[in-house]
Design an enzyme around this catalytic site. Structure first.
Site, PDB file in Angstrom:
ATOM      1  N   ARG A 101       3.643 -10.022 -37.312  1.00 14.50           N
ATOM      2  CA  ARG A 101       3.176  -8.625 -37.365  1.00 14.50           C
ATOM      3  C   ARG A 101       2.654  -8.158 -36.015  1.00 14.50           C
ATOM      4  NH1 ARG A 101      -1.800  -7.238 -39.194  1.00 14.50           N
ATOM      5  NH2 ARG A 101      -1.958  -9.090 -40.487  1.00 14.50           N
ATOM      6  N   TYR A 113      11.180  18.458 -37.209  1.00 13.63           N
ATOM      7  CA  TYR A 113      11.795  17.778 -38.358  1.00 13.63           C
ATOM      8  C   TYR A 113      10.831  17.891 -39.552  1.00 13.63           C
ATOM      9  CZ  TYR A 113      13.275  13.747 -41.155  1.00 13.63           C
ATOM     10  OH  TYR A 113      13.671  12.929 -42.176  1.00 13.63           O
ATOM     11  N   LYS A 166      19.023   6.682 -35.461  1.00 14.69           N
ATOM     12  CA  LYS A 166      20.068   7.637 -35.074  1.00 14.69           C
ATOM     13  C   LYS A 166      20.875   7.134 -33.869  1.00 14.69           C
ATOM     14  CE  LYS A 166      18.318  10.227 -38.353  1.00 14.69           C
ATOM     15  NZ  LYS A 166      16.963   9.803 -38.590  1.00 14.69           N
TER      16      LYS A 166
END
Ligand SMILES: Cc1ncc(COP(=O)(O)O)c(C=O)c1O
Length: 404
Positions: A63, A117, A215
């Site tokens: 982590r 967005y 993306k």
């Protein structure tokens, strides 16, 4: 420094002399392995102590960091030209961490672009406003409006996007950066639509850059990830937030994203070419009313785009000729259903050409009046160009428009 294309291929890889993991005499793979280990051991506990204390680079727990994740982060920071990168499990996790690092909370004001967005706007309005932040919006493509609001509000942070969805408005990043800096505000730029191939906001005065790596950066539609790249003052906060919230990207996703980055210039170069050809084709089509592409002379931000982007991007949106919203929606649905090469699917930046109806997908949660104010009509289609041959995309769009 080597050129962008060269860095895209080599940066981040664990080679001799790399700042990442040191290869051994026996083993020096030229492709960074996927390190699927939750914990990491050291030759003695003193070294573990130094690694955990941050006095020495190294890995202890998944982590906190992972060598494959670091490879992707080093590669992206090399492409952005400066700053340190932190990879997250999604673009939204990255944006959340960036806002936390900018200390958006009780008593802080954040000035956000109206064109943001939808999930970022909702994150601000629902999560950050609930913890006491004041969230205000401005048309980020009107420099005088941004300047006025920044002077009036002295916001702790300003949040904009390089290129917005779905009308592909282009923000004047250097201008907004100048205004934000003068007011002592942190400028956060979501550069998902631009990528460092089209613009490097940190070099233009931004403080923090956010990407949805889902993306263009990864580019193949096979992972969800995000990245924050920031200047030194935000490093410690980002590291701490990621450790405590636990939003680090997984090693396999980081490996895929690193592999995707290598072809970013090739893919996005072709996608920009395809967007140029398809927008020119659409502009001459009798069934098309309006085409949005920053590379077109009649786009409202064409001048800004030429100044702040190295190319006009890989997206195009257009309105189909129709009388009223009902007819517009039917024509848009007929067009989408008729597509054979282009894929009807959300997201963007993939090697595949993707087409969506924003009013019923990305902008579905907005009221019809807000959609109308933003210019998102029922007859609007957005296309994210892939790397297919442009003639095949044009033939597909032609036959689908015949049926619209
Ligand atoms: C501009 C922009 N920012 C952030 C995101 C969120 O990214 P993710 O879906 O990886 O969380 C998206 C997703 O579409 C986006 O388009």
């Amino acid at each position: 420094m080597t050129r962008f294309e060269t860095r895209a291929v080599h940066a981040g890889e664990q080679r001799w002399g790399s700042p990442n993991v040191r290869p051994s005499e026996d083993l020096c793979p030229i492709s960074t392995p996927i390190h699927l280990s939750t914990t990491f051991s050291h030759e003695n506990v003193e070294r573990t102590d130094r690694v955990l204390g941050g006095e020495e680079p190294g890995y202890s727990y998944g982590r906190y960091g992972n060598p494959t994740v670091t490879a992707f982060e080093l590669a992206l920071a090399a492409l952005e030209g400066r700053g340190r990168a932190f990879a997250f499990a999604s673009g939204m996790a990255a944006m959340h961490a960036a806002l936390m690092a900018a200390e958006i909370g009780e008593g802080a004001t954040v000035l956000a672009a109206e064109q943001l967005y939808g999930s970022t706007a909702t994150l601000l309005v629902q999560i950050f406003a609930a913890s006491g932040a004041e969230v205000r919006f401005v048309d980020a493509c009107v420099p005088s409006a941004v300047e006025e609001k920044v002077e009036e509000l002295s916001p702790r942070a300003v949040v904009i996007e390089t290129i917005s969805n779905p009308l592909l408005r282009v923000a004047d990043v250097p201008q907004v950066a100048k205004v934000a800096r003068a007011a002592g505000s942190t400028l956060i730029v979501d550069a998902t639509f631009g990528t460092p191939y089209l613009q490097r906001p940190l070099e233009l005065g931004a403080d923090i850059v956010v990407h949805s790596a889902t993306k263009y950066l990864s580019g193949h539609g096979d992972l969800t990830a995000g990245v924050v790249v920031a200047d030194a003052p935000y490093d410690a906060a980002l590291d701490q937030i990621r450790k405590l919230v636990g939003g680090i990207t997984a090693p396999f996703e980081a490996w895929l994203a690193l592999r995707g980055l290598k072809t970013l210039p090739l893919r996005l170069g072709r996608q920009c070419e395809n967007a140029r050809e398809i927008s020119a084709y659409l502009a001459d089509h009798p069934k098309v009313r309006k085409v949005n592409h920053p590379g077109m002379k009649d786009h409202p931000d064409n001048e800004v785009a030429r100044r702040v982007l190295s190319d006009a991007g890989g997206l195009v949106s257009f309105e189909i000729e129709a009388d009223g919203p009902e007819e517009g929606r039917e024509a848009a649905f007929r067009f989408l259903n008729a597509l054979k090469v282009c894929v009807r699917a959300p997201s963007l930046g993939d090697i595949y050409t993707l087409a969506i109806h924003p009013a019923s997908s990305s902008h579905r949660e907005l009221s019809p009046s807000r959609r109308a104010r933003l210019g998102v009509g029922e007859n609007l289609i957005r296309i994210s160009l892939g790397i297919e041959h442009p003639d095949d995309i044009i033939e597909d769009i032609k036959q689908a428009l015949d049926k619209a």
